[in-house]
Each structure stands twice: as structure tokens, then as C-alpha cells.
Design an enzyme around this catalytic site. Structure first.
Site, PDB file in Angstrom:
ATOM      1  CB  THR A 191      -0.883  -0.017   1.283  1.00 11.53           C
ATOM      2  OG1 THR A 191      -1.511  -1.281   1.330  1.00 11.53           O
ATOM      3  CG2 THR A 191      -1.873   1.091   1.325  1.00 11.53           C
ATOM      4  N   GLY A 195      -0.052  -0.058   5.574  1.00 12.53           N
ATOM      5  CA  GLY A 195       0.195  -0.820   6.814  1.00 12.53           C
ATOM      6  C   GLY A 195      -0.874  -1.818   7.193  1.00 12.53           C
TER       7      GLY A 195
HETATM    8  N1  GLY Z   1      -4.986  -4.466   1.607  1.00  8.02           N
HETATM    9  C1  GLY Z   1      -4.989  -3.742   2.798  1.00  8.02           C
HETATM   10  C2  GLY Z   1      -6.241  -2.962   3.015  1.00  8.02           C
HETATM   11  O1  GLY Z   1      -6.908  -2.605   2.075  1.00  8.02           O
HETATM   12  O2  GLY Z   1      -6.608  -2.709   4.133  1.00  8.02           O
END
Ligand code: GLY
Length: 575
Positions: free
Chosen positions: A386, A478
Site C-alpha cells: 500500500t 500498513g
Molecule cells: N490491503 C490492505 C487494506 O486494504 O486494508
């Protein structure tokens, strides 16, 4: 004024490399060093890669607005930081316009393909097959990034899609110089990347060797993919040659994404989750993200406690934060999901009266063990790897954007011929109620897999306003720690009066209900840890959490950009 990363010495990079390869078990590390925010009067960009920051800043300097710059940064990150910047994934963007006194959210989260089904990741014994949900073609949801960025630009930007793509196309065609972080990232994931010839062809040299710092990294297939988007808009991705390449990749590897899934993908405008905290207005992402709901909920729970008086990262403050976080994450597991598919009691979860009710369970002295905490009853209060970047322009606009392919390198599979990695976001669904996902998060029926549904997220792009003016633009990667990371920067500024760089740098804590432990970063004092343990908390120090890229606008309109030193390539630039 500009800053750029000061490259640490080789020994530090060796340490970084070892720590990252150990992932969550590793000792905590801060990759870079930053002690004060960058200042600007007319525009500010903070991203996790200095090349993307630079390109977005040029857009602002030429008179473009924050959305133009944000879309430029997003495409540039897809080239310079392919491990998490993406066109093969999805995300969320919050846009605040002071002129219109409006904050809107753009949801470009991935969707489950039409052929997906509730038990698709269960093996013959009914157990979750984690390899399948994380590292296979089936792990990929239908990507939303291109549709989302095009929607944002079409509604709120002034440039054309082709103009915002031009820097990314140049960076992909001409290449850029590899940083230690880029090189180390590939080395740590080389075993998985090598499993797929298309991934090896992009991320390894022809002889199978590694790109080293100082080498030039060129991505000709990605450049062609980006050019097709520049020429045809979203149709250049969701239809035609790129769609053919994605579907062919799916067919080669047993994946589910079809032409109809791609052609049918739609980004959506949503109302942000909203609340207040000590007189500030908080806007963050609404479902299918849980981020906004729980940032507002935790702030509501803490508002009645004298957090500033109790002190920054004192045992008393951390205790109250942990107790509030536990209750929020218990509710997350029970109530959150894609609001287009399930009823999410957002108004209840974010209401002050629900917080008052839950607060009756929270004591300054007593630790409630997580197994004794059950999801609350917010319905009773219903009245109706992310990456994040933040941008502020001279026209009173702010953009807070978080997007992802889930893990670093997503499912590690590059679409052959198209040059980009696919996400493994299907793992964010609850593959089986009661079995945690990769972040240890539990989920239930509300987040079960259904065709066309968006998987629950924790991404929390957030904008805080004061007296109608944009005040703090922030957000982080995170996984499950996104919510608490973002929360702490808000608290560090509002409760503790830290300057924005100190608020970003400060050691963070996290509790997510289960496992029943306060996770801390390096830097919390041993005395504090001892007090918390004496009180009955389990405290575990683990690796650094998040990479929060933030901008604070002070009452004089001065913009202060704070890049997170936890990512060495991150940078703030203003003018
Ligand atoms: N893939 C992590 C989130 O979207 O929270």
C-alpha cells in the site's frame, strides 16, 4: 523549498534489507532521517517516492490543481514504486474543496470477479489455502485504479488523462535510477517473483541477476500499457489489448477475471465517514473501507479523556488508546463490509452516543482482556505494501489518496506483455469466518466473498478541517495498522501539539483486539512498557508500522509537509 532524501550509508541499507526480509518478525527500523517539515506557500506534495513527488510538484507549479497533481503522482508511483504503486490494484481518494465546502470520496477498490465464490479459498478439508488466496492468479480482484483516477480527474481535475500520464510514460520508457530500497525489495521477494517468467522478465536482469543501486530500470511493456490509457482513457485498460493480456494471464494461471469483469468495473463516488474531535472536523474513508468508521469511533471514545494532560505515549494514554482500539476492531470484525452488499451501521459506529455507551466499559485502571470484549450494539444508535500520498494546492483543494496491491508486489504475478503486477486483494475478504487474514484481522459474514463485491479495507485517507479550512491531510499504508497509524498522527497534532514532522516520526502503538497485545515500535520507554505490563497488558515490540505522508496547513496558510522516515524514498516538496 525542496528536500530530497539523504541516502544513508551501506551498512544501514544492509540492515534495512535484512529487516525487511524478516518482515513482521524483524526488529523495527527507521530507513531515513527527517527532523523538520518542508515548508511551502502555494503547494505541497508528499509521497513515498521522490520522483513521483517531483512530477506532481511540477504540475502544481504550472498552475494545476491538487487532483491533477495527485493523478500524476499516482501514475508515476506505478512506475517508480511498482511493489505498491499500482494500476493492477485499487484504492481510495478523498478530495476536499474549501471553495465548495465539500469533501468527497472516490472508491476504486477492487471487486471480486463474477466467477468468485464464498468458499473459493477452502481446501478439501475446509481449511483456508493461504497460498491460493495470496499468491495465485485467483488472489487478484478486478483492478480499480485506472477507473478511479480517471473519475477523479474527470470530475475535479483540469488536465487530460494523457497529460497526467506523460511523466509516468517517460519514466517507464527512459527508466530511472534504482535506489537501495528498490533493489532490496526485489531481492527479498526474488524467490516468489522467479516463479513467474513474466515477473522475472520485469524485475530481474536477462541473466537472472539483480538490479543494483545505480542501475537504470526500464519498463517498456508498462510504457505501452500506459500509452494505451493515454490514447483511449479507461477503455485503453478495461477493453482492447490490455484487457486481452489480463484475461490471457488469467487463463494461463487459472485466474477468474474475465472481459466482462473488466468492462463492467466502475469506480464510485461515496460520502466520506465523518465525525468531530475536540472541535476539529474529521473526514475519512467510508465502507468498503473500515478506516474512517474506526478512526472516528476511536477518537469519539478518547474525546472524554484528558489525553493531552495524560501525555504523549505515557502508560495512561497508551492504556486508554488500547482499550478504545480493542472495541473498535471487535466491531470491525462483526459489522464492516461492502455497504453495497451488506448493511453497515456507519452512523451508529461513528456516533458520540454509542461512544458514550462503550466508554462505560473503559476504566483508567482496568484492562479488559480481548476475549471478554464482544462487538457492541451500534445499531441501537443508528439514526439513519500500500502507499499513501497527500497533496495541497494554492486554490484550497486537498487530496488524500491511499492505494494498494495489498502485499508488496501483490500476488507477485506480472501480466505478461502488460508489465504490471496484479493485486492479491481477495485475501482481504473473510475466506472463512473466524480465520484471520494476512494481517491477523478477523471477519465474518459481512465480509464473505460474493461476486462483484468489494473486499473490506483498512485504508484511511483522511482530511481534518478546522473552521471550514483544510488543516491536516494524512494517511498511511500498513494493513490493519493503517487505522491506528493515521489516528496517532491526528492525536499527536491535536492532543499533544507536536509539529507535523514530530507527529509522523513519533513511535507508534497498535491494538487490534485479537491478538490481545499492544504492538509497539522501537522508542517507547522501558518504564512505560513496565507500567503497562504491570497493569495487565501484553506488550510486544515489532517492526515499524506504516509510512504516513502528511501535510499540515497552519492558520497563516503555510503548508508543512512531513514525509515518513520509515520509507527511505519518501519525500515532501513544496513551493
Ligand atoms: N490491503 C490492505 C487494506 O486494504 O486494508
Amino acid at each position: 523549498m525542496r528536500t530530497r532524501l539523504v541516502t544513508p550509508n551501506c551498512l544501514l541499507w544492509l540492515l534495512v534489507s535484512v529487516c525487511f526480509s524478516l518482515q513482521l518478525k524483524a526488529a523495527p527500523i527507521i530507513e531515513g532521517e527527517r527532523s523538520s517539515p518542508v515548508q511551502g506557500d502555494k503547494g505541497m506534495v508528499v509521497t513515498s517516492h521522490f520522483l513521483a513527488t517531483e512530477e506532481a510538484l511540477k504540475v502544481l507549479q504550472k498552475g494545476g490543481n491538487a487532483v491533477d497533481a495527485a493523478v500524476t503522482a499516482a501514475f508515476a508511483l506505478a512506475v517508480t514504486q511498482p511493489r505498491s504503486g499500482n494500476i493492477g490494484g485499487g484504492g481510495f481518494m478523498l478530495i476536499s474543496s474549501e471553495q465548495k465546502q465539500e469533501v468527497v470520496a472516490i472508491d476504486y477498490r477492487e471487486t471480486a470477479p463474477a466467477a468468485a465464490s464464498r468458499d473459493m479459498f477452502l481446501d478439501a478439508e475446509g481449511k483456508v489455502d493461504k497460498m491460493l488466496s495470496r499468491f495465485s492468479h485467483k488472489a487478484a480482484g478486478v483492478p480499480g485504479t485506472v477507473a478511479g483516477l480517471a473519475l477523479a480527474l474527470g470530475q475535479y481535475g483540469t488536465l487530460t488523462l494523457a497529460e497526467t500520464l506523460a511523466p509516468a510514460i517517460r519514466l517507464a520508457e527512459e527508466g530511472f535510477i534504482v535506489t537501495p530500497r528498490f533493489s532490496n525489495g526485489i531481492k527479498q521477494r526474488a524467490d516468489r517473483l522467479r516463479q513467474w517468467p513474466s515477473s522475472a522478465a520485469v524485475f530481474l536482469k536477462k541473466d537472472g541477476g539483480f538490479y543494483e543501486p545505480g542501475d537504470r530500470f526500464v519498463q517498456p511493456d508498462l510504457a505501452k500499457t500506459l500509452k494505451r490509457i493515454a490514447e483511449r482513457g479507461p477503455d485503453g485498460f478495461y477493453k482492447g489489448e490490455t484487457a486481452e493480456l489480463i484475461v490471457a494471464e488469467m487463463q494461463r494461471g487459472g485466474g477468474l477475471i474475465s472481459h466482462a469483469d473488466l468492462a463492467g468495473y466502475q469506480a464510485k463516488m461515496r460520502k466520506p465517514a465523518a465525525g468531530t474531535y475536540r472541535g476539529y472536523d474529521i473526514y475519512s474513508m467510508s465502507p468498503p473501507s473500515s478506516g474512517g468508521a474506526h478512526i472516528v469511533q476511536i477518537l469519539n471514545l478518547l474525546e472524554s479523556h484528558p489525553i493531552g494532560y495524560l501525555g504523549h505515549n505515557s502508560a495512561a494514554t497508551i492504556h486508554l488508546m488500547a482499550e478504545a482500539m480493542k472495541r473498535a476492531y471487535a466491531d470491525r470484525a462483526e459489522y464492516l463490509g461492502d455497504s453495497d452488499f451488506v448493511e453497515v451501521p456507519l452512523a451508529g459506529i461513528t456516533s458520540k452516543s454509542y461512544a458514550a455507551e462503550l466508554n462505560k466499559q473503559i476504566s483508567r485502571n482496568h484492562v479488559t482482556p480481548s476475549p471478554a470484549i464482544k462487538p457492541g450494539k451500534p445499531l441501537a444508535f443508528e439514526s439513519d505494501e500500500t502507499t499513501h500520498f497527500s497533496v495541497v494546492d494554492q486554490y484550497g483543494n486537498a487530496v488524500s489518496n491511499t492505494y494498494t496491491i495489498n502485499f508488496s508486489y501483490g500476488n507477485h504475478i506480472v501480466v505478461e506483455g502488460a508489465g504490471f503486477l496484479l493485486n492479491n486483494e481477495m485475501d482481504d475478504f473473510s475466506a472463512k469466518p473466524g480465520v484471520p487474514n494476512a494481517y491477523g484481522l478477523l471477519g465474518g459474514e459481512t465480509n464473505k466473498i460474493e461476486p462483484g463485491k468489494r473486499m473490506l479495507s483498512s485504508m484511511s485517507p483522511t482530511i481534518v478541517k478546522r473552521k471550514g479550512k483544510n488543516f491536516l491531510v494524512t494517511g498511511s499504508p500498513g494493513g490493519s495498522r493503517i487505522i491506528t497509524t493515521t489516528l496517532q498522527v491526528i492525536m499527536n497534532v491535536i492532543d499533544h501539539g507536536l509539529n507535523i514532522q514530530a507527529a509522523v516520526n513519533a513511535p507508534r502503538i497498535h491494538h487490534q483486539w485479537l491478538p490481545d497485545e499492544i504492538r509497539i515500535e522501537q522508542g517507547i520507554s522501558p518504564d512505560t512498557i513496565a507500567l503497562l505490563e504491570r497493569q495487565g497488558h501484553v506488550v510486544k515490540q515489532k517492526s515499524a508500522m506504516g509510512a504516513i505522508q502528511s501535510i499540515l496547513i497552519d492558520p497563516d496558510g503555510r503548508m508543512l509537509g512531513a514525509a515518513d522516515p520509515r520509507r527511505s524514498t519518501s519525500s515532501a516538496m513544496g513551493f
